[in-house]
Design an enzyme around this catalytic site. Structure first.
Site, PDB file in Angstrom:
ATOM      1  CB  CYS A 103      -0.947   0.000   1.202  1.00 46.80           C
ATOM      2  SG  CYS A 103      -2.250  -1.244   1.099  1.00 46.80           S
ATOM      3  CB  ILE A 104       3.083   2.808   2.508  1.00 43.31           C
ATOM      4  CG1 ILE A 104       2.141   2.530   3.677  1.00 43.31           C
ATOM      5  CG2 ILE A 104       3.748   4.160   2.715  1.00 43.31           C
ATOM      6  CD1 ILE A 104       2.828   2.467   5.020  1.00 43.31           C
TER       7      ILE A 104
END
Length: 449
Positions: free
Chosen positions: A287-288
């Site tokens: 995600c990040i």
């Protein structure tokens, strides 16, 4: 729980009585834990995955995720859990949750091929009254602009997704609910992580809320799928931006001779207005490192440039290059060059104590060192071999820690708890520490970067 007067008759009752059949598409780091949560609450769960190796492993009662022991799979099987690659079974499901990957392509643009392929596989087997929930992290609009049109176009009875009208006749329900998995975090029980849901209409929102209320202690309703999609991006971009801030401050502190870790520890004593974030060799995980690029790509459709977010992404993306430069400098100080040096990378997982390689900065660091002529090995207690992935092709086996003194440099990239750092410092010629894993240890062979 609110009553579901607008939802197909019996769905609420089946959820409440745990007789609803749940399908989970994508049995990876998000889908498999979710399937087990439903199973623990007595639901009959069917897992769908195109990877037959995963299906076969689960069918044999085995697990391919380190933090999920085989005993959990076997317990779920006793409650009716099964895995399959045949989408014909979708017709028997009351709810289907999609947990497939959403990576970036080679141009750092959203790759929705997994969502598209899943929607095309599901559509022929849909039936009226089913609930379809997308959990895959993506840009705002994906549920309504990508998923729903495929489901509507390709189902055999011309069903439509329920929208403004709340009549469930010949309709199915669609919602988005972002996953909030944090691999390796045992401090918060999954049930205690609030679940955000946003449906295509009120009935879809309530159906999704009822479904998730059966396994989570709190459900947060939002007004639309796009709001839920943006919520997930905000959560991860918030972390991305703050990590970029401390990464940049670390680079400045290194020049100033200041210990950034000591600074963060001191700042953390403030009881308000500050939350600690920590620097590292680069971002990893699904995600990040990815979410900022999803949002910046979508923003361009609105003639808007997310400059602040893009800058954070650039800073974090550059961190593996900083690590390689620090290795080169440390070797140079000892009359060695990267070209021809024997270098051991400790830890290839994207964060400590997990078996997840996705977007790991260690992979980039290894490839950069190899391009400069280094002879690179790695050690990670969670990976006996690193083969080929979407963005790497290493084909390396895990090295032993018995001969640390034979390497010109040992680089700590992932600070697994299993490592004996005092021994590593004692036996290695040179340590480049990217995670402050050697904090409290004083030795002339440690270079912190």
């Amino acid at each position: 729980m609110r009553t579901l007067t607008a939802v197909s008759p019996g769905l609420a009752e089946r959820i409440q009585s745990r007789t609803a059949k749940i399908g989970i598409v994508g049995l990876g780091y998000v889908g498999l834990p979710l399937a087990l949560l439903f199973s623990e609450q007595g639901f009959a769960v069917t897992g769908f995955d195109v990877d037959t190796r995963k299906v076969n492993s689960l069918s044999d009662g085995d697990s391919y995720i380190f933090r999920i022991p085989p005993s959990e799979i076997q317990s779920a099987q006793q409650h009716g859990f099964s895995a399959t690659s045949e989408y014909t079974h979708v017709n028997h499901m009351d709810a289907v949750v999609i947990c497939v990957p959403t990576p970036l392509d080679e141009f750092r643009q959203p790759d929705l091929s997994y969502i598209v392929a899943t929607a095309e596989a599901l559509a022929p087997h849909l039936r009226a009254g089913q609930l379809i929930v997308l959990e895959s992290t993506t840009y705002p609009g994906t549920t309504e602009e990508v998923l729903v049109p495929i489901l509507e176009k390709n189902n055999p009875t011309c069903m439509k997704a329920a929208r403004e009208a709340e009549d469930g006749a010949n309709e199915f329900y669609v919602a988005f609910s972002p996953e909030r998995e944090d691999p390796g975090n045992d401090s918060i029980a999954r049930r205690d992580i609030p679940k955000v849901v946003g449906g295509l209409n009120h009935a879809a929102t309530e159906a999704a809320a009822a479904l998730y209320s059966s396994i989570f202690n709190r459900v947060v309703r939002v007004s639309a799928p796009a709001v839920a999609e943006m919520t997930k991006l905000l959560e991860n971009i918030y972390r991305c931006v703050n990590i970029a801030l401390v990464n940049e401050l670390k680079l400045l502190c290194l020049r100033m001779g200041i210990d950034i870790w000591e600074v963060i520890e001191a700042a953390s004593t403030k009881p308000f207005g500050f939350q600690p974030f920590y620097p590292g060799p680069g971002l990893g995980g699904h995600c990040i490192p990815i979410d900022p690029f999803y949002l910046s790509w979508k923003a361009k459709q609105f003639d808007f440039q997310t400059r602040f977010i893009e800058l954070a992404g650039e800073i974090n993306t550059a961190m593996p290059y900083h690590v390689v430069a620090a290795i080169s400098s440390a070797l140079n100080d000892r009359q060695r060059t990267v070209n021809g040096a024997r270098i051991l990378v400790l830890g290839v997982a994207y964060k400590k104590d997990i078996d997840d390689l996705r977007e790991s900065p260690a992979l980039t660091i290894i490839e950069l060192l190899q391009k400069q002529g280094a002879e690179v090995s790695y050690h990670d207690p969670y990976f006996v071999r690193v083969g080929r992935g979407r963005h790497y092709d290493l084909e390396m086996d895990c090295a032993s820690l018995d001969n640390l003194g034979e390497y010109d440099c040992v680089v700590i990239v992932t600070d697994h708890s299993d490592y004996d750092y005092e021994r590593i410092v004692r036996e290695a010629k040179l340590i480049v520490d990217t995670r402050n894993a050697t904090r409290g240890i004083r030795s002339s062979n440690i270079v912190r970067c």
